[in-house]
Design a protein around this motif. Structure first.
Motif, PDB file in Angstrom:
ATOM      1  N   UNK A   2       2.368   4.959  -0.205  1.00 50.37           N
ATOM      2  CA  UNK A   2       3.281   6.104  -0.238  1.00 50.37           C
ATOM      3  C   UNK A   2       3.934   6.256   1.144  1.00 50.37           C
ATOM      4  N   UNK A   3       5.250   6.600   1.175  1.00 46.78           N
ATOM      5  CA  UNK A   3       6.001   6.722   2.440  1.00 46.78           C
ATOM      6  C   UNK A   3       5.466   7.844   3.316  1.00 46.78           C
ATOM      7  N   UNK A   4       5.034   8.953   2.715  1.00 49.64           N
ATOM      8  CA  UNK A   4       4.485  10.075   3.495  1.00 49.64           C
ATOM      9  C   UNK A   4       3.179   9.681   4.183  1.00 49.64           C
ATOM     10  N   UNK A   5       2.321   8.960   3.453  1.00 51.39           N
ATOM     11  CA  UNK A   5       1.058   8.506   4.038  1.00 51.39           C
ATOM     12  C   UNK A   5       1.338   7.488   5.132  1.00 51.39           C
ATOM     13  N   UNK A   6       2.303   6.587   4.888  1.00 51.15           N
ATOM     14  CA  UNK A   6       2.662   5.575   5.874  1.00 51.15           C
ATOM     15  C   UNK A   6       3.171   6.234   7.164  1.00 51.15           C
ATOM     16  N   UNK A   7       4.037   7.261   7.040  1.00 48.50           N
ATOM     17  CA  UNK A   7       4.545   7.960   8.229  1.00 48.50           C
ATOM     18  C   UNK A   7       3.418   8.659   8.976  1.00 48.50           C
ATOM     19  N   UNK A   8       2.495   9.299   8.260  1.00 46.54           N
ATOM     20  CA  UNK A   8       1.368   9.968   8.905  1.00 46.54           C
ATOM     21  C   UNK A   8       0.507   8.959   9.651  1.00 46.54           C
ATOM     22  N   UNK A   9       0.257   7.787   9.046  1.00 48.33           N
ATOM     23  CA  UNK A   9      -0.527   6.752   9.714  1.00 48.33           C
ATOM     24  C   UNK A   9       0.197   6.202  10.941  1.00 48.33           C
ATOM     25  N   UNK A  10       1.520   6.008  10.832  1.00 46.08           N
ATOM     26  CA  UNK A  10       2.292   5.487  11.966  1.00 46.08           C
ATOM     27  C   UNK A  10       2.303   6.478  13.135  1.00 46.08           C
ATOM     28  N   UNK A  11       2.421   7.766  12.823  1.00 45.24           N
ATOM     29  CA  UNK A  11       2.389   8.795  13.875  1.00 45.24           C
ATOM     30  C   UNK A  11       1.017   8.808  14.538  1.00 45.24           C
ATOM     31  N   UNK A  32       3.172  -7.507   6.005  1.00 42.88           N
ATOM     32  CA  UNK A  32       3.575  -7.902   4.657  1.00 42.88           C
ATOM     33  C   UNK A  32       4.870  -7.225   4.234  1.00 42.88           C
ATOM     34  N   UNK A  33       5.229  -6.100   4.784  1.00 40.18           N
ATOM     35  CA  UNK A  33       6.403  -5.337   4.353  1.00 40.18           C
ATOM     36  C   UNK A  33       7.342  -5.174   5.558  1.00 40.18           C
ATOM     37  N   UNK A  34       8.504  -5.862   5.533  1.00 43.52           N
ATOM     38  CA  UNK A  34       9.460  -5.852   6.656  1.00 43.52           C
ATOM     39  C   UNK A  34      10.152  -4.494   6.804  1.00 43.52           C
ATOM     40  N   UNK A  35      10.490  -3.825   5.703  1.00 40.30           N
ATOM     41  CA  UNK A  35      11.152  -2.520   5.762  1.00 40.30           C
ATOM     42  C   UNK A  35      10.222  -1.486   6.377  1.00 40.30           C
ATOM     43  N   UNK A  36       8.955  -1.567   6.044  1.00 41.74           N
ATOM     44  CA  UNK A  36       7.971  -0.651   6.608  1.00 41.74           C
ATOM     45  C   UNK A  36       7.793  -0.931   8.099  1.00 41.74           C
ATOM     46  N   UNK A  37       7.896  -2.203   8.502  1.00 40.39           N
ATOM     47  CA  UNK A  37       7.752  -2.569   9.914  1.00 40.39           C
ATOM     48  C   UNK A  37       8.915  -2.003  10.729  1.00 40.39           C
ATOM     49  N   UNK A  39      10.796   0.716   9.961  1.00 44.18           N
ATOM     50  CA  UNK A  39      10.620   2.168  10.056  1.00 44.18           C
ATOM     51  C   UNK A  39       9.463   2.517  10.989  1.00 44.18           C
ATOM     52  N   UNK A  40       8.439   1.645  11.063  1.00 46.12           N
ATOM     53  CA  UNK A  40       7.314   1.869  11.970  1.00 46.12           C
ATOM     54  C   UNK A  40       7.791   1.763  13.421  1.00 46.12           C
ATOM     55  N   UNK A  41       8.646   0.787  13.704  1.00 43.00           N
ATOM     56  CA  UNK A  41       9.168   0.620  15.057  1.00 43.00           C
ATOM     57  C   UNK A  41      10.021   1.821  15.459  1.00 43.00           C
ATOM     58  N   UNK A  42      10.875   2.294  14.557  1.00 39.63           N
ATOM     59  CA  UNK A  42      11.702   3.476  14.844  1.00 39.63           C
ATOM     60  C   UNK A  42      10.837   4.726  15.060  1.00 39.63           C
ATOM     61  N   UNK A  43       9.837   4.879  14.239  1.00 37.78           N
ATOM     62  CA  UNK A  43       8.963   6.029  14.344  1.00 37.78           C
ATOM     63  C   UNK A  43       8.150   5.989  15.642  1.00 37.78           C
TER      64      UNK A  43
END
Length: 155
Positions: A2-11, A32-37, A39-43
């Motif tokens: 889930x994107x919300x969980x991913x953002x919380x983990x990245x923060x 494994x997921x380039x789009x998530x990578x 958004x992780x870098x931006x975050x």
């Protein structure tokens, strides 16, 4: 994931609050997921900028009570020193005056002195009861001149 969980983990990862096991799992997911990578870098950049801008709160100033603020201890000591010096000066002056008390007049002068005071007393009372004279300040020059003139006229 889930994107919300991913953002919380990245923060949490950017702030350093992730456990090592969760960090390994998040790194595998980002690999494994380039789009998530992306958004992780931006975050991570955003969190780094936000944490650099935020400063710890300034220490809270503890102000003294109002009485101490108005009259600080240094100033109080100065006032107390002045009061002590004044009291000491007044005590020395009293001792000096007590030591130089006027000597009693000889017997023949003492007998005539009350007669002159009694003779001048009624006329001085009339002058002092004058309302114009009472309006003058006690130490004024005009009052002294008027009383001296009254004494001169009685002689």
């Amino acid at each position: 994931m889930n994107i919300e969980i991913l953002e919380a983990l990245l923060i949490d990862r950017a702030l350093g609050h992730l456990s090592p096991e969760v960090e390994v799992l998040l790194a595998e997911h980002l690999a494994a997921n380039a789009a998530a990578a992306r958004s992780a870098a931006e975050l991570c950049e955003t969190v780094a900028l936000a944490s650099s801008v935020l400063q710890p709160p300034a220490p809270r100033l503890v102000l003294p009570p109002p009485a101490v603020a108005i009259f600080p201890p240094r100033r109080a000591r100065r006032v107390l020193a002045l009061a002590a010096s004044f009291a000491a000066g007044a005590g020395v002056a009293l001792l000096a005056l007590r030591g130089t008390a006027p000597q009693p007049a000889p017997a023949n002068v003492r007998a005539s002195a009350p007669a002159t005071v009694v003779a001048h007393a009624p006329s001085l009372r009339r002058v002092e009861s004058n309302p114009a004279l009472r309006a003058l300040p006690f130490w004024s020059k005009e009052r002294a001149v008027t009383l001296a003139a009254a004494k001169q006229s009685n002689r």
